[in-house]
Design a protein around this motif. Structure first.
Motif, PDB file in Angstrom:
ATOM      1  N   LEU A   6      50.417  -1.497 -35.474  1.00 53.13           N
ATOM      2  CA  LEU A   6      49.373  -1.430 -36.808  1.00 53.13           C
ATOM      3  C   LEU A   6      48.722  -3.046 -36.576  1.00 53.13           C
ATOM      4  O   LEU A   6      47.364  -2.968 -36.879  1.00 53.13           O
ATOM      5  CB  LEU A   6      50.742  -1.848 -37.433  1.00 53.13           C
ATOM      6  N   ALA A   7      49.471  -3.919 -35.821  1.00 49.80           N
ATOM      7  CA  ALA A   7      48.666  -5.664 -35.965  1.00 49.80           C
ATOM      8  C   ALA A   7      47.756  -5.239 -35.059  1.00 49.80           C
ATOM      9  O   ALA A   7      46.481  -5.607 -34.069  1.00 49.80           O
ATOM     10  CB  ALA A   7      49.583  -6.295 -34.706  1.00 49.80           C
ATOM     11  N   ARG A   8      47.735  -3.903 -33.857  1.00 51.09           N
ATOM     12  CA  ARG A   8      46.826  -3.308 -32.979  1.00 51.09           C
ATOM     13  C   ARG A   8      45.303  -2.900 -33.205  1.00 51.09           C
ATOM     14  O   ARG A   8      44.516  -3.033 -33.421  1.00 51.09           O
ATOM     15  CB  ARG A   8      47.308  -3.197 -31.659  1.00 51.09           C
ATOM     16  N   ARG A  56      36.518 -11.063 -30.435  1.00 50.48           N
ATOM     17  CA  ARG A  56      35.888 -10.411 -29.370  1.00 50.48           C
ATOM     18  C   ARG A  56      35.115  -9.822 -29.915  1.00 50.48           C
ATOM     19  O   ARG A  56      33.898  -9.018 -29.375  1.00 50.48           O
ATOM     20  CB  ARG A  56      37.280  -9.087 -29.652  1.00 50.48           C
ATOM     21  N   ILE A  57      34.681  -9.787 -31.417  1.00 47.99           N
ATOM     22  CA  ILE A  57      33.979  -9.595 -32.152  1.00 47.99           C
ATOM     23  C   ILE A  57      32.016 -10.041 -31.820  1.00 47.99           C
ATOM     24  O   ILE A  57      31.451  -9.520 -31.500  1.00 47.99           O
ATOM     25  CB  ILE A  57      34.195  -9.863 -33.999  1.00 47.99           C
ATOM     26  N   MET A  58      32.590 -11.358 -31.314  1.00 44.09           N
ATOM     27  CA  MET A  58      31.288 -12.559 -31.083  1.00 44.09           C
ATOM     28  C   MET A  58      30.958 -11.705 -29.372  1.00 44.09           C
ATOM     29  O   MET A  58      29.068 -11.977 -29.571  1.00 44.09           O
ATOM     30  CB  MET A  58      31.408 -14.115 -31.140  1.00 44.09           C
ATOM     31  N   ALA A  59      31.914 -11.813 -29.410  1.00 44.12           N
ATOM     32  CA  ALA A  59      31.419 -10.847 -27.776  1.00 44.12           C
ATOM     33  C   ALA A  59      30.199  -9.647 -27.801  1.00 44.12           C
ATOM     34  O   ALA A  59      29.843  -9.748 -27.044  1.00 44.12           O
ATOM     35  CB  ALA A  59      32.594 -10.894 -26.937  1.00 44.12           C
ATOM     36  N   LYS A  60      31.151  -8.974 -28.269  1.00 47.26           N
ATOM     37  CA  LYS A  60      30.207  -7.474 -29.291  1.00 47.26           C
ATOM     38  C   LYS A  60      29.398  -7.583 -29.696  1.00 47.26           C
ATOM     39  O   LYS A  60      28.318  -7.363 -28.940  1.00 47.26           O
ATOM     40  CB  LYS A  60      31.201  -6.243 -29.603  1.00 47.26           C
ATOM     41  N   ALA A  61      28.993  -8.785 -30.412  1.00 45.45           N
ATOM     42  CA  ALA A  61      27.623  -9.021 -31.411  1.00 45.45           C
ATOM     43  C   ALA A  61      26.950  -9.480 -29.942  1.00 45.45           C
ATOM     44  O   ALA A  61      25.397  -9.344 -30.058  1.00 45.45           O
ATOM     45  CB  ALA A  61      28.064  -9.911 -32.387  1.00 45.45           C
ATOM     46  N   LEU A  62      27.399 -10.558 -29.136  1.00 43.63           N
ATOM     47  CA  LEU A  62      26.296 -10.860 -28.263  1.00 43.63           C
ATOM     48  C   LEU A  62      25.309  -9.642 -27.585  1.00 43.63           C
ATOM     49  O   LEU A  62      24.083 -10.227 -26.935  1.00 43.63           O
ATOM     50  CB  LEU A  62      26.920 -12.234 -27.497  1.00 43.63           C
ATOM     51  N   ASN A  63      26.233  -8.898 -26.282  1.00 45.41           N
ATOM     52  CA  ASN A  63      25.397  -8.052 -25.860  1.00 45.41           C
ATOM     53  C   ASN A  63      25.981  -7.049 -25.983  1.00 45.41           C
ATOM     54  O   ASN A  63      25.220  -5.963 -25.476  1.00 45.41           O
ATOM     55  CB  ASN A  63      27.170  -7.771 -24.627  1.00 45.41           C
ATOM     56  N   CYS A  64      25.999  -6.490 -27.614  1.00 42.94           N
ATOM     57  CA  CYS A  64      25.576  -5.084 -28.198  1.00 42.94           C
ATOM     58  C   CYS A  64      23.744  -4.234 -27.323  1.00 42.94           C
ATOM     59  O   CYS A  64      23.434  -5.357 -27.749  1.00 42.94           O
ATOM     60  CB  CYS A  64      25.835  -5.218 -29.957  1.00 42.94           C
ATOM     61  N   PRO A  77      27.331  -5.460 -34.549  1.00 43.01           N
ATOM     62  CA  PRO A  77      28.005  -4.098 -32.949  1.00 43.01           C
ATOM     63  C   PRO A  77      28.589  -3.110 -33.772  1.00 43.01           C
ATOM     64  O   PRO A  77      28.543  -2.915 -34.880  1.00 43.01           O
ATOM     65  CB  PRO A  77      28.936  -5.090 -32.708  1.00 43.01           C
ATOM     66  N   CYS A  78      27.145  -2.216 -32.991  1.00 45.96           N
ATOM     67  CA  CYS A  78      27.825  -0.546 -33.479  1.00 45.96           C
ATOM     68  C   CYS A  78      28.700  -0.207 -33.260  1.00 45.96           C
ATOM     69  O   CYS A  78      28.996   1.140 -33.329  1.00 45.96           O
ATOM     70  CB  CYS A  78      26.973   0.461 -31.644  1.00 45.96           C
ATOM     71  N   GLY A  79      29.946  -0.091 -31.851  1.00 49.03           N
ATOM     72  CA  GLY A  79      30.782  -0.360 -31.795  1.00 49.03           C
ATOM     73  C   GLY A  79      30.799   1.646 -30.780  1.00 49.03           C
ATOM     74  O   GLY A  79      31.881   1.863 -30.309  1.00 49.03           O
ATOM     75  N   CYS A  84      30.616  -2.618 -26.144  1.00 52.38           N
ATOM     76  CA  CYS A  84      31.217  -2.706 -27.002  1.00 52.38           C
ATOM     77  C   CYS A  84      32.480  -1.918 -27.149  1.00 52.38           C
ATOM     78  O   CYS A  84      33.700  -2.719 -26.897  1.00 52.38           O
ATOM     79  CB  CYS A  84      30.095  -2.053 -28.442  1.00 52.38           C
ATOM     80  N   LEU A  85      32.439  -0.792 -26.335  1.00 52.10           N
ATOM     81  CA  LEU A  85      33.687   0.044 -26.065  1.00 52.10           C
ATOM     82  C   LEU A  85      34.665  -0.633 -24.623  1.00 52.10           C
ATOM     83  O   LEU A  85      35.785  -0.497 -25.384  1.00 52.10           O
ATOM     84  CB  LEU A  85      33.409   1.579 -25.284  1.00 52.10           C
ATOM     85  N   GLU A  86      33.783  -1.437 -24.108  1.00 51.90           N
ATOM     86  CA  GLU A  86      34.962  -1.696 -23.181  1.00 51.90           C
ATOM     87  C   GLU A  86      35.062  -3.425 -23.919  1.00 51.90           C
ATOM     88  O   GLU A  86      36.388  -3.806 -23.057  1.00 51.90           O
ATOM     89  CB  GLU A  86      33.642  -1.896 -21.118  1.00 51.90           C
ATOM     90  N   ILE A  87      34.654  -4.026 -24.380  1.00 54.56           N
ATOM     91  CA  ILE A  87      35.418  -4.710 -25.124  1.00 54.56           C
ATOM     92  C   ILE A  87      36.321  -4.842 -26.090  1.00 54.56           C
ATOM     93  O   ILE A  87      37.441  -5.846 -25.702  1.00 54.56           O
ATOM     94  CB  ILE A  87      34.691  -6.168 -25.412  1.00 54.56           C
ATOM     95  N   ASP A  88      36.128  -3.669 -26.616  1.00 51.37           N
ATOM     96  CA  ASP A  88      37.565  -3.636 -27.480  1.00 51.37           C
ATOM     97  C   ASP A  88      38.641  -2.531 -26.526  1.00 51.37           C
ATOM     98  O   ASP A  88      40.610  -3.263 -27.217  1.00 51.37           O
ATOM     99  CB  ASP A  88      36.675  -1.912 -28.178  1.00 51.37           C
TER     100      ASP A  88
END
Length: 563
Positions: A6-8, A56-64, A77-79, A84-88
């Protein structure tokens, strides 16, 4: 395929999904929307509150780049874009997470900084996330100072730590610091309800409350414990199953303990302790839960509206708040929290817990008329007004000596009750008579129950005048050390004399040289004589004389002390 923890699976993917860190989310989203970005951020807080998740959210926001690949930097970030997909998924080449606990040397940091000079492969920014950064060595910190202060335009640093006190100030001054809060119990319960509803797992709210308390402010720990509870219960997550899994105490046990303490029933207390031992409950957690319940009771006694009616134990808290005195609640709380460290010193935890309950049973507040919650305030005031009187203290000039005096202001008081007289002896035998019915001051001050500065003041004085009248006693004493005669010390000396003689005593302190010897001088003379006798005995000792003769030994001057 095994289910994801659940934590993941419930790790937030966007800022809007973050729970309990609104102050951090607000600052970061505004910075992203306005394009006012710092080059380094430091996230601090206990484990499981979202430090790595925010990174991780910051990394996606910066590179989305958006679904169409033309998007700009955004706080939402769009996700769905490749970044976004590769960071997740944890495989984005320009987002580097480094564990400083295992890569803490200067060589590791130097290798990281060398790569920072190169432009990102297929991203807008190259983001370095250093977790547990406080584990780096001093040399490693020094190596990253210059790069951290002025990194390349395409590099962003995100640092995370659970112990910011260990980070050098030179590093802190180069970062924007955000302190992530611990999660409050109601917020954790609310989030767990949403998670279990989505997972289609039945649960009891009280069970989630127990899990939230056990998580101690960590959302990740709460989700991990929930995973364990689902497996343990094999169905509906109930309070009984959760308490059995954690070894925590049911509130019914805690209420039984307090009821037994109120009834002074030692047999029931020991029976509860034995039953807990048979069920393998955690006695340390039991003391923690007991102290938490007592704190709620104490709060209910002082601020009744602090008890929320939606609490399952609200009715019992109100009942116990009226059954216990305020003093008893404070004493029980103090015993419960100070006894937890002692459990490790006991022969076993059950014995230590049983002794804690017996200690609560054996000790009671010293007031004979304690105030109960909701009791008559006038009765409480009247009992406090009947306390032992404080001796009056005045100052007056003496003709034979200098006029500078130190004394406390006059305070009139009725005679002290017999029950509070310090020495258990009749008032008639209290004074130790000498000439003209004056007490022997040396013997008197040695018998008074005084210590510290008050005792030093009494020992440095000589009685000059003793005026005994039906209204009370006026004692005039002289001291060569007026710096000891503070108002508080004079008041306490007068209080002790009042309790000793059973009637008000006024103490007047005057500055001057004493004609005879003070108690301090007598004690010093006695100590000097004992020391000289001890030195003489050492010098006459045959063994010492033999050492001096054969080895040329010498007795160090001043090293001999009387026993």
């Amino acid at each position: 395929m095994t289910a994801l923890a659940l934590a993941r699976s419930w790790r937030p993917k966007t800022f809007s999904q973050l729970v309990g860190q609104d102050h951090v989310v607000k600052a970061l989203t505004h910075a992203l929307d306005q394009g006012r970005l710092h080059h380094a951020w430091l996230f601090t807080g206990t484990r499981g509150v979202g430090k790595t998740t925010i990174a991780r959210i910051m990394a996606k926001a910066l590179n989305c780049t958006g679904e169409d690949g033309q998007g700009r930097m955004t706080s939402e970030p769009c996700g769905k874009c490749p970044a976004c997909l590769e960071i997740d998924a944890g495989r984005f080449v320009d987002y580097i997470e480094m564990d400083a606990a295992s890569n803490r040397g200067v060589d590791d940091i130097a290798a990281l900084l060398e790569k920072a000079a190169y432009a990102p492969s297929n991203a807008r920014y190259k983001v370095y996330m250093i977790d547990e950064v406080h584990m780096l060595t001093n040399h490693a910190f020094n190596a990253m100072l210059k790069t951290l202060e002025e990194p390349p335009e395409h590099v962003k640093f995100i640092l995370a730590t659970t112990d910011p006190q260990k980070i050098p100030v030179t590093i802190l001054s180069r970062c924007l610091q955000f302190n992530l809060k611990q999660m409050p119990v109601p917020l954790i319960v609310e989030h767990l309800e949403k998670v279990l509803a989505a997972e289609k797992v039945d649960c009891e709210t009280n069970a989630l409350r127990v899990l939230a308390k056990a998580a101690q402010g960590s959302m990740r720990d709460a989700l991990s414990l929930t995973d364990q509870a689902i497996a343990y219960a094999a169905g509906k997550v109930t309070e009984e199953a959760v308490r059995g899994m954690l070894g925590t105490l049911d509130d019914a046990y805690l209420i039984k303990i307090l009821d037994a303490l109120i009834a002074k029933d030692g047999a029931t207390l020991l029976a509860i302790s034995n039953e807990m031992g048979e069920r393998s409950m955690s006695f340390s957690l039991a003391l923690a839960d007991l102290s938490s319940l007592i704190q709620k009771i104490a709060a209910a006694q002082i601020v009744p509206e602090s008890v929320l009616e939606d609490w399952p134990e609200a009715a019992e808290i109100h009942r116990l708040a009226s059954a216990l005195t305020k003093e008893e609640a404070q004493l029980f709380y103090q015993i419960s929290i100070t006894s937890r460290p002692d459990l490790s010193l006991a022969p076993d935890e059950q014995t230590g817990f049983a002794m804690t309950l017996l200690r609560m049973l054996a000790f009671r507040p010293g007031n004979e008329t304690p105030s109960r919650a909701g009791g008559n305030s006038s009765n409480s005031n009247s009992s406090s007004n009947s306390a032992p009187p404080v001796a009056s203290v005045t100052s007056a000039p003496r003709s034979p000596r200098p006029a500078n005096q130190t004394a406390a202001p006059v305070r009139s008081a009725p005679p002290a009750p017999a029950a509070v007289v310090a020495p258990a002896k009749p008032a008639a035998s209290a004074p130790i008579a000498s000439s003209a019915d004056r007490p022997d001051w040396h013997t008197l001050v040695r018998q008074l129950p005084i210590k510290g500065l008050v005792q030093q003041l009494a020992f440095q004085t000589e009685l000059q005048d003793w005026e005994d009248s039906p209204a009370g006693v006026r004692a005039t004493v002289v001291t060569p050390m007026p710096q000891l005669a503070s108002e508080a010390s004079i008041n306490r000396l007068a209080d002790s004399l009042t309790a000793y003689f059973g009637k008000p005593v006024k103490v007047v302190i005057e500055k001057g040289e004493v004609e005879g010897k003070t108690v301090a001088k007598v004690d010093a003379q006695i100590h000097q004589e004992k020391r000289l006798n001890a030195e003489q005995l050492i010098a006459q000792d045959p063994f010492i004389q033999q050492l001096q003769k054969e080895f040329g030994a010498k007795v160090v001057g001043g090293s001999v002390k009387p026993i």
